[in-house]
Write a protein that holds these residues in place. Structure first.
Motif, PDB file in Angstrom:
ATOM      1  N   LEU A 115       0.802  -1.244  -0.136  1.00 36.41           N
ATOM      2  CA  LEU A 115      -0.128  -0.056   0.015  1.00 36.41           C
ATOM      3  C   LEU A 115       1.053   1.301   0.071  1.00 36.41           C
ATOM      4  O   LEU A 115       0.523   2.078  -0.696  1.00 36.41           O
ATOM      5  N   ARG A 116       1.724   1.409   0.837  1.00 37.00           N
ATOM      6  CA  ARG A 116       2.982   2.490   1.082  1.00 37.00           C
ATOM      7  C   ARG A 116       3.520   2.690  -0.554  1.00 37.00           C
ATOM      8  O   ARG A 116       3.635   3.749  -1.036  1.00 37.00           O
ATOM      9  N   ASN A 117       4.005   1.683  -0.854  1.00 36.42           N
ATOM     10  CA  ASN A 117       4.739   1.699  -2.241  1.00 36.42           C
ATOM     11  C   ASN A 117       3.910   2.137  -3.329  1.00 36.42           C
ATOM     12  O   ASN A 117       4.151   2.859  -4.358  1.00 36.42           O
ATOM     13  N   SER A 118       2.652   1.746  -3.257  1.00 40.34           N
ATOM     14  CA  SER A 118       1.598   2.230  -4.324  1.00 40.34           C
ATOM     15  C   SER A 118       1.509   3.869  -4.443  1.00 40.34           C
ATOM     16  O   SER A 118       0.723   4.365  -5.402  1.00 40.34           O
ATOM     17  N   VAL A 119       1.465   4.436  -3.248  1.00 40.87           N
ATOM     18  CA  VAL A 119       1.560   5.682  -3.084  1.00 40.87           C
ATOM     19  C   VAL A 119       2.953   6.597  -2.825  1.00 40.87           C
ATOM     20  O   VAL A 119       2.958   7.797  -2.689  1.00 40.87           O
ATOM     21  N   ASN A 120       3.685   5.728  -3.034  1.00 43.53           N
ATOM     22  CA  ASN A 120       5.297   6.424  -3.041  1.00 43.53           C
ATOM     23  C   ASN A 120       5.334   6.934  -1.561  1.00 43.53           C
ATOM     24  O   ASN A 120       5.986   8.135  -1.503  1.00 43.53           O
ATOM     25  N   GLY A 121       4.798   6.485  -0.745  1.00 47.25           N
ATOM     26  CA  GLY A 121       4.838   6.872   0.772  1.00 47.25           C
ATOM     27  C   GLY A 121       6.332   6.829   1.367  1.00 47.25           C
ATOM     28  O   GLY A 121       7.026   5.724   0.956  1.00 47.25           O
ATOM     29  N   ASN A 122       6.601   7.858   2.037  1.00 45.80           N
ATOM     30  CA  ASN A 122       8.012   7.701   2.879  1.00 45.80           C
ATOM     31  C   ASN A 122       7.717   7.618   4.088  1.00 45.80           C
ATOM     32  O   ASN A 122       7.973   8.594   4.838  1.00 45.80           O
ATOM     33  N   PHE A 123       7.501   6.266   4.753  1.00 43.33           N
ATOM     34  CA  PHE A 123       7.436   5.850   6.073  1.00 43.33           C
ATOM     35  C   PHE A 123       7.605   4.470   6.430  1.00 43.33           C
ATOM     36  O   PHE A 123       7.644   3.801   5.526  1.00 43.33           O
ATOM     37  N   GLY A 124       8.126   4.230   7.525  1.00 36.79           N
ATOM     38  CA  GLY A 124       8.589   2.847   8.055  1.00 36.79           C
ATOM     39  C   GLY A 124       7.240   1.936   8.127  1.00 36.79           C
ATOM     40  O   GLY A 124       6.150   2.427   8.515  1.00 36.79           O
ATOM     41  N   ILE A 125       7.342   0.648   8.152  1.00 32.53           N
ATOM     42  CA  ILE A 125       6.400  -0.260   8.176  1.00 32.53           C
ATOM     43  C   ILE A 125       7.047  -1.468   9.050  1.00 32.53           C
ATOM     44  O   ILE A 125       8.024  -1.999   8.299  1.00 32.53           O
ATOM     45  N   SER A 126       6.529  -1.770  10.034  1.00 30.11           N
ATOM     46  CA  SER A 126       7.428  -2.957  10.706  1.00 30.11           C
ATOM     47  C   SER A 126       6.223  -3.738  11.620  1.00 30.11           C
ATOM     48  O   SER A 126       4.940  -3.323  11.647  1.00 30.11           O
ATOM     49  N   GLY A 127       6.651  -4.648  12.295  1.00 37.62           N
ATOM     50  CA  GLY A 127       5.655  -5.257  13.195  1.00 37.62           C
ATOM     51  C   GLY A 127       6.106  -6.198  14.348  1.00 37.62           C
ATOM     52  O   GLY A 127       7.412  -6.538  14.053  1.00 37.62           O
ATOM     53  N   LYS A 128       5.255  -6.744  15.329  1.00 38.12           N
ATOM     54  CA  LYS A 128       5.609  -7.604  16.205  1.00 38.12           C
ATOM     55  C   LYS A 128       4.646  -8.475  16.761  1.00 38.12           C
ATOM     56  O   LYS A 128       3.336  -7.922  16.483  1.00 38.12           O
ATOM     57  N   LEU A 129       5.040  -9.586  16.984  1.00 40.29           N
ATOM     58  CA  LEU A 129       3.969 -10.680  17.503  1.00 40.29           C
ATOM     59  C   LEU A 129       3.871 -10.336  19.113  1.00 40.29           C
ATOM     60  O   LEU A 129       5.183 -10.116  19.773  1.00 40.29           O
ATOM     61  N   ILE A 130       2.730  -9.821  19.594  1.00 41.64           N
ATOM     62  CA  ILE A 130       2.513  -9.806  21.010  1.00 41.64           C
ATOM     63  C   ILE A 130       1.835 -10.938  21.647  1.00 41.64           C
ATOM     64  O   ILE A 130       0.887 -11.243  21.371  1.00 41.64           O
ATOM     65  N   PHE A 131       2.700 -11.502  22.655  1.00 40.44           N
ATOM     66  CA  PHE A 131       1.935 -12.466  23.468  1.00 40.44           C
ATOM     67  C   PHE A 131       1.784 -12.201  24.789  1.00 40.44           C
ATOM     68  O   PHE A 131       2.423 -11.671  25.566  1.00 40.44           O
ATOM     69  N   VAL A 132       0.265 -11.863  25.109  1.00 37.72           N
ATOM     70  CA  VAL A 132      -0.094 -11.081  26.109  1.00 37.72           C
ATOM     71  C   VAL A 132      -0.601 -11.822  27.487  1.00 37.72           C
ATOM     72  O   VAL A 132      -0.611 -11.366  28.534  1.00 37.72           O
ATOM     73  N   SER A 133      -0.471 -13.139  27.299  1.00 38.04           N
ATOM     74  CA  SER A 133      -0.343 -14.233  28.490  1.00 38.04           C
ATOM     75  C   SER A 133       0.642 -14.115  29.565  1.00 38.04           C
ATOM     76  O   SER A 133       1.908 -14.265  28.811  1.00 38.04           O
ATOM     77  N   ASP A 134       0.595 -14.144  30.577  1.00 37.38           N
ATOM     78  CA  ASP A 134       1.983 -14.229  31.412  1.00 37.38           C
ATOM     79  C   ASP A 134       2.045 -15.790  31.799  1.00 37.38           C
ATOM     80  O   ASP A 134       2.992 -16.063  32.466  1.00 37.38           O
ATOM     81  N   ASP A 135       1.305 -16.604  31.119  1.00 33.26           N
ATOM     82  CA  ASP A 135       1.501 -18.025  31.321  1.00 33.26           C
ATOM     83  C   ASP A 135       1.812 -18.664  29.743  1.00 33.26           C
ATOM     84  O   ASP A 135       1.796 -19.735  29.472  1.00 33.26           O
ATOM     85  N   PHE A 136       2.774 -17.936  29.244  1.00 34.58           N
ATOM     86  CA  PHE A 136       3.395 -18.215  27.766  1.00 34.58           C
ATOM     87  C   PHE A 136       4.742 -18.461  28.087  1.00 34.58           C
ATOM     88  O   PHE A 136       5.529 -17.556  28.522  1.00 34.58           O
ATOM     89  N   TYR A 137       5.184 -19.596  27.271  1.00 35.72           N
ATOM     90  CA  TYR A 137       6.539 -19.845  27.592  1.00 35.72           C
ATOM     91  C   TYR A 137       6.939 -20.451  26.302  1.00 35.72           C
ATOM     92  O   TYR A 137       6.488 -21.003  25.280  1.00 35.72           O
ATOM     93  N   LEU A 138       8.205 -19.624  25.741  1.00 34.41           N
ATOM     94  CA  LEU A 138       8.620 -19.931  24.191  1.00 34.41           C
ATOM     95  C   LEU A 138      10.392 -20.633  24.338  1.00 34.41           C
ATOM     96  O   LEU A 138      11.104 -20.015  24.978  1.00 34.41           O
TER      97      LEU A 138
END
Ligand SMILES: [Zn+2]
Length: 324
Positions: A127-150
């Motif tokens: 989408l950004r490239n289609s309008v030649n936008g000049n801003f960053g795009i990134s992402g994170k996976l958010i694990f909200v439970s305190d009972d999650f172990y990885l």
């Protein structure tokens, strides 16, 4: 700043459905999945609320039509630097990532969280490239439970995820960011592509449903008519006709999403529990009327029953008496 509220459509669909029929085991499992997901998203909202979100613009539970497909976003955090996708997971228990595959208790799970995040980020880059936008795009996976172990064999994964322990710190890092013209540009760009949730199931088989109206307190369909009220014969709660009809209109909307509600269809849905004259008056009061050919459809004005009951202009002369 939160730009919109978080939708609850899937949840409400099953919640409504189970009032009127027995859920199949598949439906039960979907209901649980949606409930768990929704709870996780609310927890994220709560923590964000607590930390403060004055320096960012946040879209929640957003559906964007990008290219030919629709992509759902749990949260998009926007400031002048760009967009950060937060894919929220309410995973509970011990997880392991090996060779890119995700396992829970040794069993491979059907979701691929990282691939999902990458796809969602990729769509926005397009989408950004289609309008030649000049801003960053990134992402994170958010694990909200305190009972999650990885556990993982891939150390680069840690840079892409935020676990509960670090969530506050992560959200706090948005403080001091700028939201000026560029953020406004991004919001405009996104808003041009927002669509309604296309995944709502509106193909519920009417035959399965129990017709009628039910007590708002205990769910019983055994109601006794008095002049302006219906009294529950199970718990004694007393609700006015209007309350009952508002609840039924809201139910109809969730069970038959997008399907026109005609007067006949609605009368049938409530099992003709009230006279057509009363129903007509209340339909006109709380719905937009849409005439198409010889069919007149009524479109509920509110998001749901709670929303309707919260409207100050909705004056109910005879009050409800719910037994606690
Ligand atoms: Zn009751």
């Amino acid at each position: 700043m939160f730009l919109n509220t978080r939708g609850k459509s899937h949840d409400l669909f099953y919640e409504t459905l189970q009032r009127r029929c027995e859920l199949t085991s598949v439906e039960k499992s979907w209901f649980k999945t949606f409930q768990k997901g929704f709870e996780g998203e609310c927890l994220y909202d709560e923590i964000f609320e607590d930390v403060g979100h004055d320096d960012v613009l946040v879209y929640r539970d957003l559906y964007l039509k990008l290219g030919k497909s629709v992509t759902q976003y749990d949260a998009l955090v926007i400031n002048d630097d760009g967009i950060i996708v937060n894919e929220i997971k309410n995973y509970i228990g011990e997880y392991k990532v090996e060779g890119g595959d995700w396992f829970r208790n040794g069993q491979r799970i059907s979701e691929e969280p990282l691939a999902q995040l990458n796809r969602a980020v990729g769509k926005l880059i397009g989408l950004r490239n289609s309008v030649n936008g000049n801003f960053g795009i990134s992402g994170k996976l958010i694990f909200v439970s305190d009972d999650f172990y990885l556990q993982t064999d891939d150390n680069s994964l840690w840079g892409k995820i935020v676990v509960r322990m670090n969530l506050r710190r992560y959200l706090r890092e948005f403080r001091g960011g700028k939201i000026s013209n560029k953020s406004q540009f991004i919001v405009r760009l996104l808003s041009e592509n927002i669509v309604e949730n296309p995944y709502i199931d509106n193909n519920v088989d009417e035959e399965r449903l129990r017709k009628g109206i039910y007590c708002g307190q205990c769910g019983s369909f055994n109601l006794i008519k008095s002049r302006f009220h219906l009294v529950c014969s199970s718990c004694g709660s007393k609700e006015v006709n209007e309350t009952h009809l508002l609840r039924a209109m809201s139910d109809y909307q969730f069970l038959f999403y997008g399907k026109p509600m005609t007067r006949t269809a609605f009368m049938n849905f409530i099992g003709y529990s009230l006279t057509s004259r009363v129903v007509y008056r209340i339909l006109l009061k709380h719905c937009y009327v849409n005439k198409k050919g010889n069919q007149t459809a009524y479109i509920f004005k509110y998001q749901n029953f709670e929303d309707a009951m919260g409207k100050p202009e909705l004056f109910i002369k005879y009050k409800d008496h719910l037994k606690g």
